[in-house]
Design an enzyme around this catalytic site. Structure first.
Site: not given
Ligand code: AMP
Length: 208
Positions: A13, A88, A122, A155, A166
């Protein structure tokens, strides 16, 4: 155009959103990037999010919704945006419907074993957000950013335990959004398994 990008972590994404946003001249709004930036700045929000994110859990809805609502009020979001990683949860999607008009939700689909492979390989250049993969999209020099030569990092939440959590969180809390947008007739599904250029072409075609 106001777009939502949906899909499990590792489906690509972020890569697709950043490319399309640049081509369309609209902001790529990644809630994960916003939380990571808040963490790096050491803000109150960042401190609250840190442990939650490292474990691969979700930051509470109210904090996340307030952050996105504020971001969409910025002038650069007036002509469209791509939301990457938000909503989410169902409550986030319902809240979003209260303050924004979404045109399409694009769902990136990929099998679980592929997701794990992509996430565990990654690597990220933190200052720019550039994303690499040790096998599929390696930097010219191992461990270094192509443009700056600076080190790449993994990360914390791309490590194995966090990845499993996740994916579990995705299935329990985020996957229901697929039918949420499907029922509204707003869903487009993209096969995220081909190489990035092919996925990008399919994405553009689907949005025509
Ligand atoms: P991502 O970079 O999109 O994989 O997001 C990394 C982390 O940020 C996720 O595993 C959550 O802990 C937090 N996070 C990102 N977007 C959201 C969301 N919409 N709602 C809640 N937590 C989020």
């Amino acid at each position: 155009m106001n777009l939502v990008f949906l899909g499990p972590p590792g489906a690509g994404k972020g890569t697709m959103a950043s490319r399309l946003a640049e081509e369309m001249g609209i902001p790529h709004i990644s809630t994960g990037d916003m939380f990571r930036a808040a963490m790096a700045r050491g803000t109150e929000l960042g401190l609250k999010a840190k442990a939650i994110m490292e474990a691969g859990d979700l930051v509470p809805d109210e904090l996340t919704i307030a952050m996105v609502r504020e971001r969409l009020d910025e002038p650069d979001a007036r002509n469209g945006y791509i939301l990457d990683g938000f909503p989410r949860t169902i409550p986030q999607a319902e809240a979003l419907d209260g303050f924004a008009t979404i045109d399409r939700a694009v769902r990136f689909e990929l099998a679980e074993d592929q997701l794990v492979r992509r996430l565990s390989g990654r690597r990220v250049h933190k200052p720019s957000g550039r994303i690499y993969h040790v096998d599929f999209s390696p930097p010219k020099e191992p461990g270094k950013d192509d443009a700056t030569g600076e080190p790449l990092i993994q990360r914390d939440d791309d490590k194995e335990d966090a990845i499993r959590n996740r994916l579990k969180v995705y299935h329990e809390q985020t996957a229901p959004l697929v039918s949420y947008y499907e029922k509204k007739g707003m869903l487009t599904t993209i096969d995220a398994s081909p190489r990035p250029d092919a996925v990008y072409e399919a994405l553009k075609k689907a949005l025509e």
